[in-house]
Design a protein around this motif. Structure first.
Motif, PDB file in Angstrom:
ATOM      1  N   ALA A  60     109.002 187.564 102.343  1.00  0.00           N
ATOM      2  CA  ALA A  60     110.780 187.149 101.655  1.00  0.00           C
ATOM      3  C   ALA A  60     111.381 187.949 101.444  1.00  0.00           C
ATOM      4  N   ASP A  61     112.334 187.361 101.639  1.00  0.00           N
ATOM      5  CA  ASP A  61     113.513 188.792 100.822  1.00  0.00           C
ATOM      6  C   ASP A  61     113.285 188.313  99.477  1.00  0.00           C
ATOM      7  N   ILE A  62     113.001 188.665  98.614  1.00  0.00           N
ATOM      8  CA  ILE A  62     113.237 189.091  97.241  1.00  0.00           C
ATOM      9  C   ILE A  62     114.954 189.774  97.159  1.00  0.00           C
ATOM     10  N   ALA A  63     115.031 189.268  95.687  1.00  0.00           N
ATOM     11  CA  ALA A  63     115.971 190.268  94.755  1.00  0.00           C
ATOM     12  C   ALA A  63     115.900 189.921  93.126  1.00  0.00           C
ATOM     13  N   LEU A  64     115.890 191.081  92.983  1.00  0.00           N
ATOM     14  CA  LEU A  64     115.716 190.990  91.204  1.00  0.00           C
ATOM     15  C   LEU A  64     117.710 190.630  90.474  1.00  0.00           C
ATOM     16  N   PHE A  65     117.417 190.051  89.828  1.00  0.00           N
ATOM     17  CA  PHE A  65     118.559 189.046  89.068  1.00  0.00           C
ATOM     18  C   PHE A  65     118.523 189.889  87.679  1.00  0.00           C
ATOM     19  N   ALA A  95     111.286 183.206  90.643  1.00  0.00           N
ATOM     20  CA  ALA A  95     109.469 183.319  91.635  1.00  0.00           C
ATOM     21  C   ALA A  95     109.051 183.293  90.625  1.00  0.00           C
ATOM     22  N   GLN A  96     109.597 184.419  89.464  1.00  0.00           N
ATOM     23  CA  GLN A  96     108.625 184.989  88.374  1.00  0.00           C
ATOM     24  C   GLN A  96     109.794 185.326  87.332  1.00  0.00           C
ATOM     25  N   ILE A  97     109.829 185.610  85.712  1.00  0.00           N
ATOM     26  CA  ILE A  97     110.605 185.899  85.239  1.00  0.00           C
ATOM     27  C   ILE A  97     110.103 187.815  85.129  1.00  0.00           C
ATOM     28  N   VAL A  98     109.833 188.859  84.905  1.00  0.00           N
ATOM     29  CA  VAL A  98     109.897 189.950  85.289  1.00  0.00           C
ATOM     30  C   VAL A  98     109.392 190.759  84.086  1.00  0.00           C
ATOM     31  N   GLU A  99     110.304 190.678  83.431  1.00  0.00           N
ATOM     32  CA  GLU A  99     110.419 191.255  81.751  1.00  0.00           C
ATOM     33  C   GLU A  99     111.473 190.288  80.511  1.00  0.00           C
ATOM     34  N   HIS A 100     111.762 190.559  79.731  1.00  0.00           N
ATOM     35  CA  HIS A 100     112.873 190.245  78.967  1.00  0.00           C
ATOM     36  C   HIS A 100     112.724 191.470  77.888  1.00  0.00           C
ATOM     37  N   PRO A 103     116.235 194.698  73.840  1.00  0.00           N
ATOM     38  CA  PRO A 103     117.666 195.880  72.711  1.00  0.00           C
ATOM     39  C   PRO A 103     118.537 195.438  74.162  1.00  0.00           C
ATOM     40  N   GLY A 104     117.953 196.001  75.270  1.00  0.00           N
ATOM     41  CA  GLY A 104     118.831 195.821  76.521  1.00  0.00           C
ATOM     42  C   GLY A 104     119.639 193.777  77.521  1.00  0.00           C
ATOM     43  N   SER A 105     119.018 193.142  76.013  1.00  0.00           N
ATOM     44  CA  SER A 105     120.461 191.962  75.854  1.00  0.00           C
ATOM     45  C   SER A 105     120.030 191.095  77.112  1.00  0.00           C
ATOM     46  N   HIS A 106     118.801 191.114  78.133  1.00  0.00           N
ATOM     47  CA  HIS A 106     118.802 189.921  79.024  1.00  0.00           C
ATOM     48  C   HIS A 106     117.338 190.358  79.610  1.00  0.00           C
ATOM     49  N   TYR A 107     117.120 189.223  80.832  1.00  0.00           N
ATOM     50  CA  TYR A 107     115.665 188.763  81.115  1.00  0.00           C
ATOM     51  C   TYR A 107     115.998 189.356  83.144  1.00  0.00           C
ATOM     52  N   LEU A 108     114.864 190.150  83.044  1.00  0.00           N
ATOM     53  CA  LEU A 108     115.191 190.166  84.170  1.00  0.00           C
ATOM     54  C   LEU A 108     113.979 189.007  85.378  1.00  0.00           C
ATOM     55  N   VAL A 109     114.501 188.498  86.671  1.00  0.00           N
ATOM     56  CA  VAL A 109     114.071 187.618  86.881  1.00  0.00           C
ATOM     57  C   VAL A 109     113.813 187.548  88.430  1.00  0.00           C
ATOM     58  N   MET A 110     112.764 187.478  89.457  1.00  0.00           N
ATOM     59  CA  MET A 110     112.319 188.209  90.547  1.00  0.00           C
ATOM     60  C   MET A 110     112.353 187.217  91.033  1.00  0.00           C
ATOM     61  N   ALA A 111     113.609 186.481  92.554  1.00  0.00           N
ATOM     62  CA  ALA A 111     113.827 185.221  92.723  1.00  0.00           C
ATOM     63  C   ALA A 111     113.322 185.747  94.420  1.00  0.00           C
ATOM     64  N   SER A 112     113.112 184.664  95.254  1.00  0.00           N
ATOM     65  CA  SER A 112     113.089 184.797  96.657  1.00  0.00           C
ATOM     66  C   SER A 112     113.355 183.878  97.904  1.00  0.00           C
ATOM     67  N   LYS A 113     113.947 183.988  99.057  1.00  0.00           N
ATOM     68  CA  LYS A 113     114.800 183.471 100.040  1.00  0.00           C
ATOM     69  C   LYS A 113     114.149 183.529 101.258  1.00  0.00           C
ATOM     70  N   ASP A 114     114.199 182.267 102.364  1.00  0.00           N
ATOM     71  CA  ASP A 114     113.362 182.524 103.414  1.00  0.00           C
ATOM     72  C   ASP A 114     112.352 183.035 103.356  1.00  0.00           C
ATOM     73  N   GLU A 115     110.760 182.860 102.991  1.00  0.00           N
ATOM     74  CA  GLU A 115     109.873 182.172 102.636  1.00  0.00           C
ATOM     75  C   GLU A 115     109.239 181.931 104.340  1.00  0.00           C
ATOM     76  N   ARG A 116     108.556 182.547 104.158  1.00  0.00           N
ATOM     77  CA  ARG A 116     107.348 182.528 105.523  1.00  0.00           C
ATOM     78  C   ARG A 116     105.797 182.886 105.621  1.00  0.00           C
ATOM     79  N   GLY A 117     104.962 181.807 105.874  1.00  0.00           N
ATOM     80  CA  GLY A 117     103.980 182.210 105.995  1.00  0.00           C
ATOM     81  C   GLY A 117     102.827 182.423 107.297  1.00  0.00           C
ATOM     82  N   TRP A 118     104.437 182.008 108.454  1.00  0.00           N
ATOM     83  CA  TRP A 118     103.787 182.854 109.685  1.00  0.00           C
ATOM     84  C   TRP A 118     104.454 182.266 110.614  1.00  0.00           C
ATOM     85  N   ARG A 119     104.705 182.763 111.675  1.00  0.00           N
ATOM     86  CA  ARG A 119     106.016 183.172 112.104  1.00  0.00           C
ATOM     87  C   ARG A 119     105.007 182.862 113.815  1.00  0.00           C
TER      88      ARG A 119
END
Length: 119
Positions: A60-65, A95-100, A103-119
């Motif tokens: 999958a293509d992964i990004a953190l926000f 896909a996942q809430i990595v941390e809250h 003190p930094g006033s934010h959530y770090l979330v991991m998100a994905s796109k273009d998931e593939r299990g087989w090509r």
């Protein structure tokens, strides 16, 4: 105002301003400012071949926000798995809430796109 409140205020001003570090994303249909970290995308076509090592194969293509946790702030959200994020025309799913980071006033979330299990 305590030290933690001051730190949260400074973090919100620095991180979630498009004039400073933030970038505009669409979170569940709402435009907000977030910190964006785009990870590696799968550019290899041989990831499923026998000779490919598992640690080098991306499925999958992964990004953190980083999104503001203060809902009274125009950029504030409470993230949940499955939420939708659009960034530069690409659609990501949380896909996942990595941390809250309180003190930094934010959530770090991991998100994905273009998931593939087989090509």
């Amino acid at each position: 105002m305590g030290m933690l409140d001051a730190q949260r205020r400074i973090s919100r001003q620095a991180f979630f301003s498009p004039d400073r570090l933030g970038e505009t994303i669409t979170y569940n249909g709402r435009d907000i400012v977030a910190l964006v970290y785009i990870g590696a995308s799968m550019s290899r076509s041989d990831w499923n071949a026998v000779h490919t090592q598992v640690e080098n194969a991306n499925i999958a293509d992964i990004a953190l926000f980083s999104v503001c946790d203060d809902e009274s702030n125009p950029n504030g959200v409470t993230p949940h798995e499955g939420d939708s994020i659009v960034y530069h025309g690409d659609n990501y799913s949380v896909a996942q809430i990595v941390e809250h980071d309180v003190p930094g006033s934010h959530y770090l979330v991991m998100a994905s796109k273009d998931e593939r299990g087989w090509r």
